[in-house]
Design an enzyme around this catalytic site. Structure first.
Site, PDB file in Angstrom:
ATOM      1  N   GLY A   6     -32.593 -64.200 -25.785  1.00 33.92           N
ATOM      2  CA  GLY A   6     -31.180 -64.526 -25.975  1.00 33.92           C
ATOM      3  C   GLY A   6     -30.756 -64.359 -27.419  1.00 33.92           C
TER       4      GLY A   6
ATOM      5  N   ARG B 250     -27.777 -64.689 -18.096  1.00 29.83           N
ATOM      6  CA  ARG B 250     -27.195 -65.570 -19.118  1.00 29.83           C
ATOM      7  C   ARG B 250     -25.809 -65.102 -19.554  1.00 29.83           C
ATOM      8  NH1 ARG B 250     -31.758 -67.111 -23.382  1.00 29.83           N
ATOM      9  NH2 ARG B 250     -30.182 -68.695 -23.854  1.00 29.83           N
TER      10      ARG B 250
ATOM     11  N   SER C 221     -23.039 -73.511 -30.627  1.00 35.08           N
ATOM     12  CA  SER C 221     -24.026 -72.448 -30.467  1.00 35.08           C
ATOM     13  C   SER C 221     -24.233 -71.704 -31.773  1.00 35.08           C
ATOM     14  CB  SER C 221     -23.565 -71.456 -29.393  1.00 35.08           C
ATOM     15  OG  SER C 221     -24.335 -70.272 -29.477  1.00 35.08           O
TER      16      SER C 221
ATOM     17  N   ASP D 137     -33.681 -77.110 -27.964  1.00 28.79           N
ATOM     18  CA  ASP D 137     -34.795 -76.470 -27.242  1.00 28.79           C
ATOM     19  C   ASP D 137     -35.906 -77.459 -26.905  1.00 28.79           C
ATOM     20  OD1 ASP D 137     -33.530 -74.019 -27.322  1.00 28.79           O
ATOM     21  OD2 ASP D 137     -34.464 -73.439 -29.214  1.00 28.79           O
TER      22      ASP D 137
ATOM     23  N   ARG E 148     -32.496 -75.259 -17.477  1.00 21.60           N
ATOM     24  CA  ARG E 148     -33.593 -76.167 -17.863  1.00 21.60           C
ATOM     25  C   ARG E 148     -33.429 -77.570 -17.303  1.00 21.60           C
ATOM     26  NH1 ARG E 148     -34.812 -73.922 -23.991  1.00 21.60           N
ATOM     27  NH2 ARG E 148     -36.147 -72.248 -23.243  1.00 21.60           N
TER      28      ARG E 148
HETATM   29  C1  S3P Z   1     -30.971 -70.135 -31.585  1.00 25.00           C
HETATM   30  C2  S3P Z   1     -29.920 -70.919 -31.154  1.00 25.00           C
HETATM   31  C3  S3P Z   1     -29.985 -71.777 -29.965  1.00 25.00           C
HETATM   32  C4  S3P Z   1     -31.412 -71.978 -29.474  1.00 25.00           C
HETATM   33  C5  S3P Z   1     -32.196 -70.702 -29.484  1.00 25.00           C
HETATM   34  C6  S3P Z   1     -32.264 -70.127 -30.890  1.00 25.00           C
HETATM   35  C7  S3P Z   1     -30.800 -69.311 -32.791  1.00 25.00           C
HETATM   36  O1  S3P Z   1     -29.233 -71.180 -28.927  1.00 25.00           O
HETATM   37  O2  S3P Z   1     -31.422 -72.532 -28.168  1.00 25.00           O
HETATM   38  O3  S3P Z   1     -33.517 -70.905 -29.015  1.00 25.00           O
HETATM   39  O4  S3P Z   1     -31.816 -68.816 -33.333  1.00 25.00           O
HETATM   40  O5  S3P Z   1     -29.657 -69.142 -33.228  1.00 25.00           O
HETATM   41  P1  S3P Z   1     -27.650 -71.419 -28.742  1.00 25.00           P
HETATM   42  O6  S3P Z   1     -26.929 -70.773 -29.838  1.00 25.00           O
HETATM   43  O7  S3P Z   1     -27.324 -70.800 -27.402  1.00 25.00           O
HETATM   44  O8  S3P Z   1     -27.492 -72.919 -28.728  1.00 25.00           O
END
Ligand code: S3P
Length: 446
Positions: A100, A128, A174, A327, A358
């Site tokens: 992601g 997603r 986010s 996480d 989750r």
């Molecule tokens: C992350 C942001 C988070 C986290 C992911 C890593 C990042 O996601 O859950 O494992 O490195 O910016 P979200 O931005 O969807 O909260």
């Protein structure tokens, strides 16, 4: 290896007290960004401690496909960047697998280039929501030439001839959305502003400043952060020391708390306050976690964590803490299964759109192992059983989610009966050394 186990599964069993000193791999968020920012800088970026997990390696492949040079030099990775604004159109689609962070941040990075890029991924990533990143990109002039229902992968982007800077108030907490907009701003004239009502991990703004970008963070009277980035500036390659990932440290940490007689040290863990919500919560639960040797490592604080098994007490985790431990809820739920009383975790809506749903995956796995819990739309309540008597014996579906796999393997180290998870291979996306490292501590996982 147990002959009766299907090849992808793993089984964890009640273990004697864990002991030893370990180092977990480099932080995933910092590793992705180190490759991306090095890839668009002038000159060389030398990265030590990079997480060599599948997700991060795919970010490396994407940067290479756009002209960055990336090579291994002993323990270090050396990136020779293209210069900001100088990425090349890739010849083939980007396959981001399970990642992601990699896919969303690179969408931002390339979204303001006048070129065509296509993004594909595995079954988990393809479910997603990507609209959260496409929305601001559309405002900056990016055309979405292809997207599946609900703005899902595969997605094809075509950047504009001239991108427009925007001011964007992030609608969900986010760091990926914040980062995608800032990265799109790097190739956009003028000032791109992100307004962040709820603070999330701040690696993008901190690291971009370290690479020489003109980025300012200001808090308004309501405590809301405004992050302003001046586009089309020069970034300069630099040395990056990637600290140990607190989200990976969480697994041996909780394991040591729930396996009686354990005493371990996890060295060199990132202590950035946007990442330490789990440690704080566990300490409130009476966890014996000693934070030793706090020190600076390349602009971030790191420390060694001494962890001893503890009699945990249930707590109510405030919803406002969620972004600082987003996480870590799956593994916190495993600790809650051994705590006296009911642990209530609120503000968890975002957990439904991670590598798996989750909330549902944790609740189903807990129930399969005899743990009493209630799954709400955006909360989870777990009623613990100290000692773990009568618990375990269940089979857990991981749904292509590394953190679900590792969390339930941790659970099985302390339940009366063993716990099986159906997919050990997905763990390599973020923590390829998980099995040997847990074995070194004395964990029984096969
Ligand atoms: C992350 C942001 C988070 C986290 C992911 C890593 C990042 O996601 O859950 O494992 O490195 O910016 P979200 O931005 O969807 O909260």
């Amino acid at each position: 290896m147990n002959e009766s186990l299907p090849s992808r599964s793993a089984l964890s069993s009640r273990s004697p007290g864990l002991s030893g000193r370990i180092r977990v791999p480099g932080d995933k968020s910092v590793s992705h960004r180190a490759l991306m920012f090095g890839g668009i800088s002038d000159g060389e970026t030398r990265i030590t401690g990079l997480l060599e997990g599948e997700d991060v390696l795919r970010t490396g492949d994407a940067m290479r496909a756009m002209g960055a040079k990336i090579r291994c030099d002993g323990e270090a990775w050396v990136v020779t960047g293209t210069g900001n604004g100088c990425l090349l159109e890739p010849a083939a689609p980007f396959d981001f697998g399970n990642a992601g962070t990699g896919s969303r941040l690179i969408m931002g990075l390339v979204g303001t280039y006048d070129m065509t890029t296509r993004f594909i991924g595995d079954a988990s990533l393809s479910k997603r929501p990507m609209g959260r990143v496409l929305e601001p990109l559309r405002q900056m002039g990016t055309q979405v030439l292809e997207a599946q229902e609900g703005d899902r992968l595969p997605i094809t982007l075509q950047g504009p001839k001239h991108a427009a800077p925007i001011t964007y108030r992030v609608p969900v907490p986010s760091a990926q959305v914040k980062s995608a907009v800032l990265l799109a701003g790097l190739n956009t004239p003028g000032i791109t502003t992100v307004i962040e009502p709820v603070m999330t991990r701040d690696h993008t703004e901190k690291m971009l400043a370290g690479f020489g970008a003109s980025v300012e963070v200001e808090k308004d009277d309501d405590g809301v952060r405004h992050i302003r980035l001046e586009g089309q500036g020069r970034l300069a390659g630099r040395a990056i020391e990637v600290p140990g990932d607190p989200s990976s440290a969480a697994f041996p940490l909780v394991a040591a708390l729930i396996v009686p007689g354990s005493d371990i040290v996890i060295e060199n863990v990132l202590m950035n306050p946007t990442r330490t919500g789990l440690i704080l919560t566990l300490q409130e639960m009476n966890a014996d976690i000693e934070i030793q040797n706090r020190r600076d490592a390349g602009g971030e604080e790191v420390a060694d964590l001494r962890v001893r098994s503890s009699e945990l007490k249930a707590v109510s985790v405030p919803a406002e803490r969620a972004p600082f431990m987003i996480d870590e809820y799956p593994v916190l739920s495993m600790a809650a299964a051994f705590a006296e009383g009911e642990t209530l975790m609120q503000g968890l809506a975002e957990l439904r759109v991670k590598e798996s749903d989750r909330l549902a995956a944790v609740a189903a796995g807990l129930k399969a192992n005899g743990i009493d819990c209630t799954e709400g739309e955006d909360y989870l309540a777990v009623r613990g059983r100290p000692g773990g008597k009568g618990l375990g014996g269940g089979a857990v579906e991981t749904h292509l989610d590394h953190r679900i796999a590792m969390s339930f393997l941790v659970l099985g180290l302390a339940t009366e009966q063993p716990v099986t998870v159906d997919d050990r291979e997905i763990i390599a996306t973020s923590f390829p050394e998980f099995m040997p490292l847990m074995h070194n501590l004395g964990a029984k996982i096969e």
